[in-house]
Design a protein around this motif. Structure first.
Motif, PDB file in Angstrom:
ATOM      1  N   LEU A  23       0.826  -1.208   0.000  1.00 60.68           N
ATOM      2  CA  LEU A  23       0.000   0.000   0.000  1.00 60.68           C
ATOM      3  C   LEU A  23       0.860   1.257   0.000  1.00 60.68           C
ATOM      4  CD1 LEU A  23      -2.891   1.223   0.250  1.00 60.68           C
ATOM      5  CD2 LEU A  23      -2.508   1.229   2.732  1.00 60.68           C
ATOM      6  N   ILE A  24       1.876   1.280   0.853  1.00 65.27           N
ATOM      7  CA  ILE A  24       2.742   2.459   0.956  1.00 65.27           C
ATOM      8  C   ILE A  24       3.519   2.673  -0.329  1.00 65.27           C
ATOM      9  CG2 ILE A  24       4.775   3.378   2.157  1.00 65.27           C
ATOM     10  CD1 ILE A  24       3.601   1.958   4.697  1.00 65.27           C
ATOM     11  N   ARG A  25       4.008   1.581  -0.916  1.00 70.02           N
ATOM     12  CA  ARG A  25       4.728   1.721  -2.183  1.00 70.02           C
ATOM     13  C   ARG A  25       3.803   2.235  -3.284  1.00 70.02           C
ATOM     14  NH1 ARG A  25       6.543  -2.566  -6.588  1.00 70.02           N
ATOM     15  NH2 ARG A  25       8.076  -1.310  -7.711  1.00 70.02           N
ATOM     16  N   LYS A  26       2.572   1.731  -3.331  1.00 69.32           N
ATOM     17  CA  LYS A  26       1.625   2.152  -4.365  1.00 69.32           C
ATOM     18  C   LYS A  26       1.329   3.635  -4.260  1.00 69.32           C
ATOM     19  CE  LYS A  26      -3.055   1.276  -6.118  1.00 69.32           C
ATOM     20  NZ  LYS A  26      -4.290   0.471  -5.941  1.00 69.32           N
ATOM     21  N   TYR A  27       1.178   4.125  -3.038  1.00 72.85           N
ATOM     22  CA  TYR A  27       0.830   5.530  -2.863  1.00 72.85           C
ATOM     23  C   TYR A  27       2.022   6.457  -3.072  1.00 72.85           C
ATOM     24  CZ  TYR A  27      -0.597   9.948  -0.894  1.00 72.85           C
ATOM     25  OH  TYR A  27      -0.848  11.288  -0.733  1.00 72.85           O
ATOM     26  N   SER A  28       3.166   6.091  -2.490  1.00 70.67           N
ATOM     27  CA  SER A  28       4.288   7.028  -2.433  1.00 70.67           C
ATOM     28  C   SER A  28       5.542   6.582  -3.161  1.00 70.67           C
ATOM     29  CB  SER A  28       4.660   7.275  -0.970  1.00 70.67           C
ATOM     30  OG  SER A  28       5.197   6.090  -0.396  1.00 70.67           O
TER      31      SER A  28
END
Length: 291
Positions: A23-28
């Protein structure tokens, strides 16, 4: 989750960690490796406590609500990134910037034209780096231009994903500790005393720096403005190796022919680009775009 339960860090199952990782990689674009699982849990728990939520799962579900998460993401990303820096953090890199820009000034004078230098500070954090770059350019010799009635223009663009960091950068107020790498003369020339423990960057330097919020994960969507120098240090460490290559390729596209890309030592290994040549400076990792 009650505040008292945060005296220890609750376990996170592997599947849950991988879900957060994705999730964090996808967003940022930020990549949290497995060996930093404790760091991730601690950062999440701080936000969970501040929001009075019950745990990892509830927080994860709330981040799926785009209207709620639009502001919260900035708080979480700020917790996941390190903003500890100082002015002129890596002196050799700033010396190289001065050398490159001094050469351009002299070349412009030889061709009887004004000189314009544009620099991009990538991952500018709380502003120390772009203000250091502005000060470095203020210290250049303009004699070859002024003797011919020519002028020198420059601008610094700082970009960072963190709104809180950018707010601090625009405020431009720093503690004594942050200024320890510069001489008293430089402090006097470019800073005013703000209070007993802090200094503020003078207005003429602040006006040279534009701060923008941006995500390197979306570099393909950023304007392809041509820069003379792109300064990107202590940023690539947050990304997966394959994502670092994509980012670097995007940075190269935004360099003018002859422009210089300056990276942090050790941030990328065995990387080559057909349009770049490595600059022979053993204490710097820098490349020049071929003319």
């Amino acid at each position: 989750m009650k505040q008292s339960s945060l005296t220890h860090v609750p376990d996170m199952e592997t599947a849950s960690f991988e879900r957060w990782q994705s999730l964090i990689r996808k967003y940022s674009g930020i990549w949290i490796p497995a060996n930093r699982q404790l760091f991730l849990k601690t950062s999440l728990l701080k936000r969970i406590r501040d929001l009075n939520l019950k745990g990892y799962d509830e927080y994860y579900l709330k981040l799926q609500d785009k209207s709620w998460a639009s502001i919260e993401w900035f708080q979480l990303i700020d917790a996941l990134t390190i903003h500890e820096t100082s002015f002129f953090r890596h002196k050799e890199s700033f010396d190289l910037v001065q050398h490159v820009c001094q050469q351009k000034i002299n070349q412009s004078a030889n061709s009887n034209s004004d000189c314009n230098v544009q620099i991009w500070s990538v991952g500018c954090s709380t502003g120390e780096e772009p203000y250091s770059l502005a000060i470095a350019l203020e210290e250049l010799s303009l004699n070859s231009l002024t003797e011919k009635g020519l002028r020198f223009y420059y601008g610094i663009t700082g970009i960072d994903i963190s709104y809180p960091a950018l707010t601090s950068a625009r405020r431009a107020i720093y503690s004594d500790r942050k200024l320890h790498m510069m001489s008293p003369d430089i402090q006097a020339s470019y800073f005013n005393r703000h209070d007993g423990k802090h200094w503020r960057v003078k207005e003429n330097i602040r006006n040279r720096v534009l701060f923008l919020q941006g995500n390197l994960n979306d570099i393909a969507q950023s304007p392809k403005r041509n820069y003379d120098v792109i300064f990107c240090q202590n940023v690539l460490i947050y990304f997966r190796p394959e994502d670092r290559i994509n980012i670097l390729e995007g940075l190269v596209e935004r360099l003018i022919p002859g422009g210089v890309l300056i990276l942090g030592l050790g941030e990328i290994i065995n990387w080559n680009h057909p349009e770049l040549v490595r600059i022979d400076e053993k204490n710097c990792l820098a490349y020049q775009r071929q003319l």
